[in-house]
Write a protein that holds these residues in place. Structure first.
Motif, PDB file in Angstrom:
ATOM      1  N   VAL A 148      27.064 -23.512   8.049  1.00 57.10           N
ATOM      2  CA  VAL A 148      25.958 -23.409   7.091  1.00 57.10           C
ATOM      3  C   VAL A 148      24.611 -23.239   7.801  1.00 57.10           C
ATOM      4  O   VAL A 148      23.559 -23.291   7.166  1.00 57.10           O
ATOM      5  CB  VAL A 148      25.898 -24.636   6.150  1.00 57.10           C
ATOM      6  N   LEU A 149      24.648 -23.029   9.110  1.00 52.04           N
ATOM      7  CA  LEU A 149      23.412 -22.842   9.875  1.00 52.04           C
ATOM      8  C   LEU A 149      23.433 -21.495  10.584  1.00 52.04           C
ATOM      9  O   LEU A 149      24.493 -20.927  10.830  1.00 52.04           O
ATOM     10  CB  LEU A 149      23.254 -23.964  10.915  1.00 52.04           C
ATOM     11  N   THR A 150      22.252 -21.004  10.936  1.00 52.52           N
ATOM     12  CA  THR A 150      22.127 -19.729  11.633  1.00 52.52           C
ATOM     13  C   THR A 150      21.322 -19.937  12.904  1.00 52.52           C
ATOM     14  O   THR A 150      20.200 -20.448  12.861  1.00 52.52           O
ATOM     15  CB  THR A 150      21.427 -18.675  10.750  1.00 52.52           C
ATOM     16  N   GLU A 151      21.883 -19.536  14.030  1.00 49.62           N
ATOM     17  CA  GLU A 151      21.187 -19.724  15.300  1.00 49.62           C
ATOM     18  C   GLU A 151      19.876 -18.933  15.325  1.00 49.62           C
ATOM     19  O   GLU A 151      19.824 -17.783  14.906  1.00 49.62           O
ATOM     20  CB  GLU A 151      22.092 -19.304  16.456  1.00 49.62           C
ATOM     21  N   GLY A 152      18.825 -19.609  15.798  1.00 46.58           N
ATOM     22  CA  GLY A 152      17.520 -18.972  15.898  1.00 46.58           C
ATOM     23  C   GLY A 152      16.742 -18.904  14.598  1.00 46.58           C
ATOM     24  O   GLY A 152      15.622 -18.387  14.578  1.00 46.58           O
ATOM     25  N   ARG A 153      17.310 -19.448  13.510  1.00 48.50           N
ATOM     26  CA  ARG A 153      16.671 -19.300  12.193  1.00 48.50           C
ATOM     27  C   ARG A 153      16.401 -20.619  11.480  1.00 48.50           C
ATOM     28  O   ARG A 153      15.810 -20.605  10.399  1.00 48.50           O
ATOM     29  CB  ARG A 153      17.571 -18.435  11.296  1.00 48.50           C
ATOM     30  N   GLU A 154      16.832 -21.729  12.056  1.00 52.40           N
ATOM     31  CA  GLU A 154      16.756 -22.993  11.329  1.00 52.40           C
ATOM     32  C   GLU A 154      15.405 -23.694  11.517  1.00 52.40           C
ATOM     33  O   GLU A 154      14.742 -23.535  12.541  1.00 52.40           O
ATOM     34  CB  GLU A 154      17.881 -23.934  11.756  1.00 52.40           C
ATOM     35  N   PHE A 163       6.109 -26.332   4.830  1.00 55.61           N
ATOM     36  CA  PHE A 163       7.111 -26.029   5.850  1.00 55.61           C
ATOM     37  C   PHE A 163       8.395 -25.561   5.169  1.00 55.61           C
ATOM     38  O   PHE A 163       9.073 -26.344   4.502  1.00 55.61           O
ATOM     39  CB  PHE A 163       7.383 -27.292   6.683  1.00 55.61           C
ATOM     40  N   PRO A 164       8.761 -24.291   5.292  1.00 57.74           N
ATOM     41  CA  PRO A 164       9.966 -23.777   4.627  1.00 57.74           C
ATOM     42  C   PRO A 164      11.236 -24.274   5.312  1.00 57.74           C
ATOM     43  O   PRO A 164      11.868 -23.568   6.090  1.00 57.74           O
ATOM     44  CB  PRO A 164       9.804 -22.259   4.753  1.00 57.74           C
ATOM     45  N   PHE A 165      11.613 -25.512   5.018  1.00 59.23           N
ATOM     46  CA  PHE A 165      12.691 -26.149   5.764  1.00 59.23           C
ATOM     47  C   PHE A 165      14.076 -25.704   5.287  1.00 59.23           C
ATOM     48  O   PHE A 165      14.301 -25.431   4.110  1.00 59.23           O
ATOM     49  CB  PHE A 165      12.564 -27.675   5.703  1.00 59.23           C
ATOM     50  N   THR A 166      14.997 -25.654   6.254  1.00 57.44           N
ATOM     51  CA  THR A 166      16.380 -25.277   5.971  1.00 57.44           C
ATOM     52  C   THR A 166      17.331 -26.454   6.133  1.00 57.44           C
ATOM     53  O   THR A 166      18.488 -26.380   5.721  1.00 57.44           O
ATOM     54  CB  THR A 166      16.843 -24.151   6.916  1.00 57.44           C
ATOM     55  N   ALA A 167      16.861 -27.531   6.774  1.00 55.61           N
ATOM     56  CA  ALA A 167      17.717 -28.699   7.009  1.00 55.61           C
ATOM     57  C   ALA A 167      16.849 -29.950   7.056  1.00 55.61           C
ATOM     58  O   ALA A 167      15.654 -29.893   7.379  1.00 55.61           O
ATOM     59  CB  ALA A 167      18.488 -28.541   8.322  1.00 55.61           C
ATOM     60  N   LEU A 207      17.100 -24.500   1.732  1.00 55.62           N
ATOM     61  CA  LEU A 207      17.777 -25.686   2.247  1.00 55.62           C
ATOM     62  C   LEU A 207      19.290 -25.461   2.332  1.00 55.62           C
ATOM     63  O   LEU A 207      19.949 -25.194   1.332  1.00 55.62           O
ATOM     64  CB  LEU A 207      17.481 -26.895   1.352  1.00 55.62           C
ATOM     65  N   ASN A 208      19.824 -25.570   3.552  1.00 60.08           N
ATOM     66  CA  ASN A 208      21.252 -25.369   3.776  1.00 60.08           C
ATOM     67  C   ASN A 208      21.996 -26.657   4.105  1.00 60.08           C
ATOM     68  O   ASN A 208      23.186 -26.768   3.837  1.00 60.08           O
ATOM     69  CB  ASN A 208      21.469 -24.394   4.951  1.00 60.08           C
ATOM     70  N   ALA A 250      18.367 -32.879  -7.738  1.00 61.63           N
ATOM     71  CA  ALA A 250      16.989 -32.473  -7.456  1.00 61.63           C
ATOM     72  C   ALA A 250      16.907 -31.214  -6.614  1.00 61.63           C
ATOM     73  O   ALA A 250      16.045 -30.360  -6.830  1.00 61.63           O
ATOM     74  CB  ALA A 250      16.242 -33.607  -6.752  1.00 61.63           C
ATOM     75  N   THR A 251      17.811 -31.078  -5.637  1.00 58.99           N
ATOM     76  CA  THR A 251      17.697 -29.983  -4.664  1.00 58.99           C
ATOM     77  C   THR A 251      18.724 -28.879  -4.854  1.00 58.99           C
ATOM     78  O   THR A 251      18.566 -27.787  -4.303  1.00 58.99           O
ATOM     79  CB  THR A 251      17.851 -30.522  -3.225  1.00 58.99           C
ATOM     80  N   GLY A 252      19.786 -29.197  -5.574  1.00 55.22           N
ATOM     81  CA  GLY A 252      20.872 -28.228  -5.700  1.00 55.22           C
ATOM     82  C   GLY A 252      21.781 -28.202  -4.491  1.00 55.22           C
ATOM     83  O   GLY A 252      22.677 -27.362  -4.385  1.00 55.22           O
ATOM     84  N   ARG A 253      21.578 -29.120  -3.542  1.00 47.82           N
ATOM     85  CA  ARG A 253      22.370 -29.164  -2.318  1.00 47.82           C
ATOM     86  C   ARG A 253      23.020 -30.539  -2.170  1.00 47.82           C
ATOM     87  O   ARG A 253      22.457 -31.552  -2.573  1.00 47.82           O
ATOM     88  CB  ARG A 253      21.490 -28.890  -1.085  1.00 47.82           C
TER      89      ARG A 253
END
Length: 559
Positions: free
Chosen positions: A245-251, A298-302, A327-328, A348-351
């Motif tokens: 669920v993560l992408t290298e260089g993008r988190e 901050f457009p956070f992914t985790a 958010l992943n 709240a977050t859908g995750r």
């Protein structure tokens, strides 16, 4: 049966990892800072630090430690600061110089600090000025010869650095007076280090990278000896579990838990370093309104955290206005994630809020909730790759997985032992590498691992085992409850009875209302007999509720 394997893995997670993917953390660091040089590594108070800047500054600090302070490979250097840009500079400088990092909780009392510095034999300490007064009281009683001092705003651009340092010291009065005449500022150290030659030492994978002290919630704090290989292995294990669920260089991960805590150190600090992710460093996560404002920018992914942190965010109205589309991954650790919090987070977050389980002695990750499970099931998931687990009874006999018993773990992430404490090491670590966790667990029929409770926290009511986690989970389902801790109180007839310490979310909450709620969900002997309302509950520096302190307060009041 000599061991139990969990085979319930997501199809895209390997059963094994390569613990020798990088010979050392320094090799991992060098590869990442080269590969992601111009990408953002850290953000703190609006200031950005790229991987290139991290490399330059940590190299300068390493050169200063080697040349100016004349520290020898294997010497211990303490770090005592919250989440600031100075932390990764100091940390990777220490590791790159072939030294051993000793993470110190900035909120330590002088007694606790003196114990850790003396126990570790630290020769130097990097400390933020807010806590220098604590060090001043005991530094002469330790082997510390060098003090490197920094201020909160020192890595910020001018004039913001000047403003922040002025406000912190003179307006908010957050820097008590101190006298450390021989201290050197970190700014000076970096300036000198830039002119000195850094020589990369030869580091063996089995060399110690960290003396990571256990929280001290059970007796005297002990230093878990974590090697470079231990830490690299655990980074690879975490990566294997979460990479789908993560992408290298993008988190972009939110780091509210302090990096000196092993959970954030590995999952946020080291895993994101290896993956080229950026860390939003939250210096004061207790200030929830300011924290939420930082999240908005901050457009956070985790995000990682403990149950109490997620609960606090969910009780802030502005949190619900954040953009969760990127958010992943959400990982909870450090303490049990309550069902009510997990379900509210999903709403709240859908995750999903994925619980992780670990302990300092395991670098720390042992098990993680699979990313592809459809819903919360109250488990901590499955062991991470290359990890063996087994359950033993009170006599040390291995039992079937459907029975309750103490969890034991074996894998490349298990510590070498406790620093200079062979007897304590023997109590927890077997000759063939199994570490006793002190946690009571069971497997369910699907192969998921469930924490029943801490062995030492178990409440014995008329011969029946009552586990505080279960009681707390039920009480927390009541919408009027903000926080709860369950402990045992001595009773002349039943041995112990269940006592709950509750912080109200709604002032109208009554004892009778809570007891009715508990009777609906718990069998008779588990229903609390004593209800105490508190303004707040004692917690560790990462927000884990201290049941021990509540028990000790109870004992002192009865004497």
């Amino acid at each position: 049966m000599d061991k139990v394997w969990l085979n319930r893995y997501p199809t895209d997670v390997p059963a094994e990892i390569n613990p020798d993917m990088y010979p050392t953390l320094v090799d991992m660091f060098e590869k990442s800072v080269h590969k992601y040089a111009d990408q953002t590594a850290y953000v703190n108070m609006g200031q950005v630090m790229t991987f290139r800047k991290l490399e330059e500054r940590s190299r300068a600090f390493a050169a200063y430690l080697q040349n100016e302070l004349k520290l020898k490979q294997g010497d211990r250097v303490a770090i005592m600061m919250p989440n600031l840009l100075q932390y990764p500079i100091a940390l990777f400088g220490i590791l790159r110089a072939g030294l051993i990092a000793v993470n110190v909780n900035p909120l330590y009392t002088p007694r606790e600090l003196e114990h850790q510095l003396n126990d570790s034999g630290a020769k130097a300490i990097v400390i933020v000025s807010n806590f220098a007064h604590t060090l001043e009281k005991i530094v002469k009683n330790t082997e510390v010869k060098h003090v490197v001092l920094t201020r909160l705003g020192d890595q910020l651009s001018h004039p913001k650095s000047t403003v922040v340092n002025f406000v912190v010291k003179y307006i908010k009065k957050m820097v008590p007076k101190y006298h450390l005449p021989d201290a050197v500022s970190m700014r000076t150290a970096l300036r000198k280090g830039r002119r000195l030659q850094y020589v990369k030492p030869f580091i063996n994978p089995e060399d110690t990278a960290f003396l990571q002290y256990t929280g001290g919630t059970t007796g005297v704090a002990k230093g878990a000896v974590l090697s470079h290989r231990n830490m690299v292995a655990n980074v690879m294990q975490a990566k294997a579990m979460y990479l789908p669920v993560l992408t290298e260089g993008r988190e972009a991960i939110v780091t509210a838990l302090p990096l000196y805590h092993v959970f954030a150190l590995t999952v946020n600090g080291l895993l994101m370093l290896e993956m080229g992710g950026q860390n939003l460093l939250i210096t004061n996560p207790r200030d929830i309104p300011t924290f939420v404002k930082e999240l908005k920018a901050f457009p956070f992914t985790a995000i990682t955290g403990v149950n109490t942190l997620f609960n606090a965010l969910l009780n802030n109205e502005d949190f619900y206005e954040l953009d969760f589309s990127r958010l992943n991954l959400t990982v909870g650790g450090g303490m049990a994630v309550q069902r009510s919090v997990a379900e509210k987070w999903k709403s709240a977050t859908g995750r999903y809020l994925l619980e992780g389980y670990g302990l300092t002695e395991c670098s720390p990750l042992v098990a993680a909730y699979p990313h592809d499970v459809a819903d919360y099931n109250g488990s901590i998931g499955v062991p991470v790759p290359s990890t063996e687990v087994r359950i033993v009874d009170d006599e040390g006999n291995v039992v079937d997985g459907d029975k309750e018993g103490e969890l034991q773990v074996r894998g490349p992430q298990v510590m070498k032992g406790y620093w200079q404490r062979p007897e304590a090491t023997k109590e927890i670590l077997t000759d063939d590498g199994w570490v006793a966790t002190g946690d009571i667990v069971r497997f369910d029929e699907e192969g998921f691992l469930h924490i029943v409770d801490r062995k030492k926290d178990m409440i014995l009511v008329s011969g029946f085992n009552v586990y505080p986690n279960e009681i707390e989970d039920v009480v927390a389902l009541n919408d009027k409850v903000l926080e709860v801790a369950a402990i045992g109180q001595p009773h002349e007839v039943s041995g112990e009875v269940v006592k709950i310490c509750v912080v109200k979310k709604d002032a109208s909450l009554t004892r009778e209302e809570l007891l009715i709620h508990c009777r609906e969900h718990l069998t008779g002997y588990k229903v609390p007999k004593i209800v105490e309302f508190h303004e707040d509950l004692p917690k560790t520096n990462v927000g884990k509720i201290l049941r021990r302190e509540l028990r000790e307060t109870q004992v002192s009041e009865q004497q």
